[in-house]
Design an enzyme around this catalytic site. Structure first.
Site, PDB file in Angstrom:
ATOM      1  N   ASP A  11       6.793 -19.677  38.898  1.00 59.03           N
ATOM      2  CA  ASP A  11       6.742 -18.798  37.714  1.00 59.03           C
ATOM      3  C   ASP A  11       6.321 -19.646  36.508  1.00 59.03           C
ATOM      4  OD1 ASP A  11       7.063 -16.485  36.080  1.00 59.03           O
ATOM      5  OD2 ASP A  11       9.083 -17.074  35.543  1.00 59.03           O
ATOM      6  N   SER A  12       6.099 -18.965  35.392  1.00 60.33           N
ATOM      7  CA  SER A  12       5.766 -19.670  34.153  1.00 60.33           C
ATOM      8  C   SER A  12       7.016 -20.279  33.508  1.00 60.33           C
ATOM      9  CB  SER A  12       5.147 -18.689  33.160  1.00 60.33           C
ATOM     10  OG  SER A  12       6.075 -17.630  32.920  1.00 60.33           O
ATOM     11  N   GLY A  44       1.654 -14.725  29.471  1.00 56.62           N
ATOM     12  CA  GLY A  44       1.127 -13.512  28.853  1.00 56.62           C
ATOM     13  C   GLY A  44       0.152 -13.805  27.727  1.00 56.62           C
ATOM     14  N   CYS A  75       5.950 -14.008  39.451  1.00 57.53           N
ATOM     15  CA  CYS A  75       5.454 -13.755  38.105  1.00 57.53           C
ATOM     16  C   CYS A  75       4.407 -12.649  38.182  1.00 57.53           C
ATOM     17  CB  CYS A  75       4.812 -15.041  37.569  1.00 57.53           C
ATOM     18  SG  CYS A  75       4.004 -14.840  35.969  1.00 57.53           S
ATOM     19  N   ASN A  76       4.662 -11.550  37.502  1.00 58.35           N
ATOM     20  CA  ASN A  76       3.700 -10.438  37.492  1.00 58.35           C
ATOM     21  C   ASN A  76       2.414 -10.817  36.774  1.00 58.35           C
ATOM     22  OD1 ASN A  76       5.308  -7.578  38.153  1.00 58.35           O
ATOM     23  ND2 ASN A  76       6.611  -9.197  37.400  1.00 58.35           N
ATOM     24  N   CYS A 188       8.130  -7.730  34.758  1.00 62.40           N
ATOM     25  CA  CYS A 188       8.112  -9.149  34.393  1.00 62.40           C
ATOM     26  C   CYS A 188       9.417  -9.712  34.941  1.00 62.40           C
ATOM     27  CB  CYS A 188       8.047  -9.319  32.881  1.00 62.40           C
ATOM     28  SG  CYS A 188       8.315 -11.026  32.325  1.00 62.40           S
ATOM     29  N   HIS A 190      11.152 -12.063  34.131  1.00 66.24           N
ATOM     30  CA  HIS A 190      12.132 -12.506  33.133  1.00 66.24           C
ATOM     31  C   HIS A 190      13.127 -11.403  32.760  1.00 66.24           C
ATOM     32  CE1 HIS A 190       9.578 -16.008  32.500  1.00 66.24           C
ATOM     33  NE2 HIS A 190      10.479 -16.506  31.661  1.00 66.24           N
TER      34      HIS A 190
END
Ligand code: DGL
Length: 264
Positions: A11-12, A44, A75-76, A188, A190
């Site tokens: 993921d980011s 994003g 992560c979308n 998302c 998160h």
């Protein structure tokens, strides 16, 4: 004895931990490598070509270093644009995280569904095609949140955003045009980190859809079920070099280090 399988979660930032905890619960015997490309957070804000190049390059290094059996792009924002290139370039299985529009529209009673994601995710052609294919008779509202992923990271670091800030990010999700929104897709990874607050701040109760359990089921479909009594290990790597040990301990991750060799 068969070799332990290694699952790489990517993921980011810290959002992928919401997916990691479900996959780790389904496959506690596997070894995990959790990678946060937090040097480039938030994804994003990146232009699509830069994001594709960065993730494909980074993935090459990670595959060479860790030899995973499967990679979860948790992560979308990355999955909705990078998955085709990853699958073309690397021969191992990738499980992506994409907006759960199909199950949301299949279960909404009021036929009012909102998709809450990063601005990038809600703009993607991939997301528009999911709506075209699966919205059926639902009105689907796309809501691009500018700061919510950052608020989720701040919450984990013990500096939560105020109610007004959170409320203004989620307000456009709540449609009341004779029928009220009853389902919100958390697009998302998160956002499930904020789930309790999102429930409290909702103007009326809704079903928030977190895709993590479905992703864990997909991993088990591809790799098979839990295969050993002994738990595997989990390591975490951070491209920024800053390792949030306290946060990771809450997810039972005790082995973490800066990913100096894969910094970008
Ligand atoms: N966790 C990421 C997602 O699922 C996004 C946050 C970001 O880096 O913008 O989309």
């Amino acid at each position: 004895m068969t070799a332990r399988q290694t699952i790489l979660m990517f993921d980011s930032g810290l959002g992928g931990l919401t997916v990691y905890r479900e996959v780790a619960a389904a496959r506690p015997d596997a070894d995990f490598v959790y990678v946060a490309d937090d040097a480039a957070f938030p994804y994003g804000a990146l232009a699509e070509p830069a994001l594709v190049e960065r993730v494909v390059d980074l993935m090459g290094d990670l595959i060479n270093a860790h030899r995973p059996d499967l990679i979860v792009i948790a992560c979308n924002t990355a999955s909705t644009i990078v998955l085709p290139q990853l699958r073309k370039k690397f021969s191992l299985p990738f499980v992506g995280t994409v907006p759960a529009i199909k199950p949301a529209c299949a279960t909404s009673v009021t036929k009012r569904v909102s998709v809450l994601g990063t601005e990038a995710t809600v703009k993607r052609e991939y997301t528009r095609v999911l709506i075209r294919d699966y919205a059926q008779d639902c009105v689907v509202t796309l809501v691009g949140a500018t700061a919510l992923a950052g608020y989720a990271e701040a919450e984990l670091h013990g500096t939560p955003a105020g109610d007004t800030a959170l409320r203004s990010e989620i307000a456009p999700c709540f449609l009341d045009d004779g029928a009220r929104t009853d389902t919100i897709v958390l697009a998302c990874t998160h956002y499930p980190l904020l789930i309790e607050r999102l429930r409290q701040l909702a103007p009326w109760p809704v079903n928030y859809i977190d895709p993590a359990p479905a992703i864990a089921r997909r991993v088990v479909d591809l790799l098979g079920p839990n295969a050993a009594a002994e738990p595997g290990s989990t390591r975490a790597l951070f491209t920024s070099g800053r390792v949030p040990q306290t946060v990771l301990a809450r997810f039972n991750i005790r082995s973490a280090k800066p990913a100096a060799s894969i910094s970008r």
